[in-house]
Design a protein around this motif. Sequence first.
Motif, short mmCIF file in Angstrom:
data_model
loop_
_atom_site.label_atom_id
_atom_site.label_comp_id
_atom_site.label_asym_id
_atom_site.label_seq_id
_atom_site.Cartn_x
_atom_site.Cartn_y
_atom_site.Cartn_z
N VAL A 182 8.74 -75.23 66.29
CA VAL A 182 7.64 -74.66 65.52
C VAL A 182 6.31 -74.97 66.21
O VAL A 182 6.03 -76.12 66.56
CB VAL A 182 7.64 -75.21 64.08
CG1 VAL A 182 6.39 -74.76 63.33
CG2 VAL A 182 8.89 -74.75 63.33
N ASP A 183 5.51 -73.92 66.41
CA ASP A 183 4.18 -74.08 66.99
C ASP A 183 3.19 -74.19 65.83
O ASP A 183 2.91 -73.22 65.15
CB ASP A 183 3.85 -72.85 67.84
CG ASP A 183 2.54 -73.01 68.59
OD1 ASP A 183 1.60 -73.59 68.02
OD2 ASP A 183 2.45 -72.54 69.73
N PRO A 184 2.65 -75.39 65.57
CA PRO A 184 1.79 -75.57 64.39
C PRO A 184 0.54 -74.70 64.41
O PRO A 184 0.08 -74.25 63.37
CB PRO A 184 1.46 -77.06 64.40
CG PRO A 184 1.70 -77.51 65.80
CD PRO A 184 2.80 -76.65 66.33
N VAL A 185 -0.03 -74.47 65.59
CA VAL A 185 -1.24 -73.65 65.67
C VAL A 185 -0.94 -72.22 65.24
O VAL A 185 -1.66 -71.61 64.44
CB VAL A 185 -1.83 -73.69 67.09
CG1 VAL A 185 -3.01 -72.73 67.21
CG2 VAL A 185 -2.27 -75.11 67.44
N ARG A 186 0.14 -71.66 65.77
CA ARG A 186 0.53 -70.30 65.39
C ARG A 186 0.90 -70.23 63.91
O ARG A 186 0.52 -69.29 63.20
CB ARG A 186 1.72 -69.85 66.23
CG ARG A 186 1.41 -69.55 67.68
CD ARG A 186 2.67 -69.06 68.36
NE ARG A 186 2.43 -68.64 69.74
CZ ARG A 186 3.39 -68.15 70.53
NH1 ARG A 186 4.61 -68.00 70.07
NH2 ARG A 186 3.09 -67.81 71.77
N LEU A 187 1.64 -71.24 63.45
CA LEU A 187 2.08 -71.24 62.05
C LEU A 187 0.88 -71.26 61.10
O LEU A 187 0.82 -70.47 60.14
CB LEU A 187 2.98 -72.45 61.80
CG LEU A 187 3.49 -72.62 60.36
CD1 LEU A 187 4.46 -71.51 60.01
CD2 LEU A 187 4.15 -73.97 60.17
N LEU A 188 -0.07 -72.14 61.36
CA LEU A 188 -1.23 -72.23 60.48
C LEU A 188 -2.08 -70.96 60.55
O LEU A 188 -2.66 -70.53 59.55
CB LEU A 188 -2.08 -73.45 60.85
CG LEU A 188 -1.40 -74.81 60.60
CD1 LEU A 188 -2.26 -75.95 61.14
CD2 LEU A 188 -1.11 -75.01 59.12
N GLY A 189 -2.13 -70.35 61.72
CA GLY A 189 -2.86 -69.10 61.84
C GLY A 189 -2.22 -68.00 61.00
O GLY A 189 -2.92 -67.22 60.33
N LEU A 190 -0.90 -67.92 61.01
CA LEU A 190 -0.20 -66.92 60.21
C LEU A 190 -0.38 -67.20 58.72
O LEU A 190 -0.53 -66.28 57.91
CB LEU A 190 1.29 -66.92 60.57
CG LEU A 190 1.62 -66.38 61.96
CD1 LEU A 190 3.08 -66.65 62.31
CD2 LEU A 190 1.34 -64.88 62.04
N PHE A 191 -0.38 -68.49 58.35
CA PHE A 191 -0.62 -68.85 56.95
C PHE A 191 -2.02 -68.39 56.52
O PHE A 191 -2.20 -67.84 55.42
CB PHE A 191 -0.46 -70.36 56.77
CG PHE A 191 -0.61 -70.83 55.34
CD1 PHE A 191 0.42 -70.67 54.44
CD2 PHE A 191 -1.78 -71.43 54.91
CE1 PHE A 191 0.29 -71.10 53.13
CE2 PHE A 191 -1.93 -71.86 53.61
CZ PHE A 191 -0.88 -71.70 52.71
N ASP A 192 -3.01 -68.59 57.39
CA ASP A 192 -4.37 -68.14 57.08
C ASP A 192 -4.42 -66.62 56.87
O ASP A 192 -5.27 -66.13 56.11
CB ASP A 192 -5.33 -68.52 58.22
CG ASP A 192 -5.59 -70.02 58.28
OD1 ASP A 192 -5.37 -70.70 57.25
OD2 ASP A 192 -6.00 -70.50 59.36
N GLU A 193 -3.52 -65.91 57.54
CA GLU A 193 -3.50 -64.45 57.43
C GLU A 193 -2.67 -63.96 56.24
O GLU A 193 -2.54 -62.75 56.04
CB GLU A 193 -2.95 -63.85 58.73
CG GLU A 193 -3.84 -64.11 59.93
CD GLU A 193 -3.17 -63.70 61.24
OE1 GLU A 193 -2.06 -63.11 61.17
OE2 GLU A 193 -3.75 -63.96 62.31
N GLY A 194 -2.11 -64.90 55.47
CA GLY A 194 -1.38 -64.51 54.26
C GLY A 194 0.12 -64.65 54.33
O GLY A 194 0.83 -64.26 53.40
N ALA A 195 0.65 -65.20 55.43
CA ALA A 195 2.09 -65.35 55.56
C ALA A 195 2.61 -66.50 54.70
O ALA A 195 1.92 -67.52 54.52
CB ALA A 195 2.47 -65.59 57.02
N THR A 196 3.81 -66.32 54.16
CA THR A 196 4.48 -67.38 53.41
C THR A 196 5.32 -68.22 54.36
O THR A 196 6.05 -67.70 55.21
CB THR A 196 5.40 -66.77 52.33
OG1 THR A 196 4.60 -66.17 51.32
CG2 THR A 196 6.28 -67.84 51.69
N VAL A 197 5.20 -69.54 54.24
CA VAL A 197 6.00 -70.47 55.04
C VAL A 197 7.27 -70.80 54.25
O VAL A 197 7.20 -71.26 53.11
CB VAL A 197 5.22 -71.76 55.35
CG1 VAL A 197 6.09 -72.74 56.13
CG2 VAL A 197 3.95 -71.43 56.12
N VAL A 198 8.42 -70.54 54.86
CA VAL A 198 9.71 -70.77 54.20
C VAL A 198 10.39 -71.96 54.87
O VAL A 198 10.58 -71.97 56.09
CB VAL A 198 10.62 -69.52 54.30
CG1 VAL A 198 11.93 -69.78 53.57
CG2 VAL A 198 9.91 -68.30 53.72
#
Length: 312
Positions: free
Chosen positions: A22-38
């Motif tokens: 898991v790339d935390p920078v990418r993950l947090l960026g996607l979360f900021d854009e509205g993605a749900t983390v599963v």
Amino acid sequence: MLPESSYTRGGTLAGKPLTGLVDPVRLLGLFDEGATVVLQGLQRYHPPLADLVAALELELGHPCQANAYLTPAGAQGFAVHSDSHDVFVFQTHGTKQWEVHGTDGPGDLLLEPGVVAYLPTGTPHAARAQQTASLHVTIGINQLTWRALVERVVRDAVAQVPDDHLPAGWLDEPADLSSGLGHHLRGVADRLVAVDTDARADAEVRRFLTSRPPRSAGGLRDRVALADGIGPDSILERRAGVPCRLVDEPDDRIRVLLGDRSLVVPARLRPALDEVARREAFTPRDLVAHLDLESALVLTRRLVREGLLRVG
């Protein structure tokens, strides 16, 4: 569902390549854009959920799993969909508005911390976080079905049909095919009628209670405690979610079903094992009504190694 490559990266460990990190920078960026983390299979990592899922499996007799869903404020992770298994949903942070479709059409349900919802198999639903980020956990009940059980029994009966070739020329003489098919179907039917359903039911119990995921949290600590020595008054605890089911075996022996494995021991140990199964915590000295103290120490040490007991 976002592609895995959008939130993972590669790496190395001791010179060996790794993928799917898991790339935390990418993950947090996607979360900021509205993605749900599963977080799937969370019972493998979170001890309280591991205990809950293990206890549910023993209570229900069905495999279970836990997933968590972290959704940004105002976002919706999935469109209306249905699951192929029963689901219990409990909210742990924030609120989420659920659209649930029943026989009377869609309805709304607001989940907040402390509220639990039950969605039977095939219930269409969708959920949207409200003013704050929302975290909810689902407990999926992956049902074992009558059809699957019957199919296993039929498969065993069919496995006894010879795997010989069909007769040459059957295209011109289909009666030969019909005769042979009838013969083998009658054989299968006879074997099915003769099935010992009690024995098959016992076999299913054994299969389930020896195929659960291992429950080994704290196992290294227990090994150290064994090395240091367990005494007559050492506190021993039943490990949560681990069964202790006793079944008879030939030659005056019994089998102890321990969830992910089984243990065969002399039948004379049954009273002591019954005592272990009844208690949540005890000492080896508590078993002296059924065994001499040295035998009680040997048995409890073995049960610690096998994962049924943990050192308190």
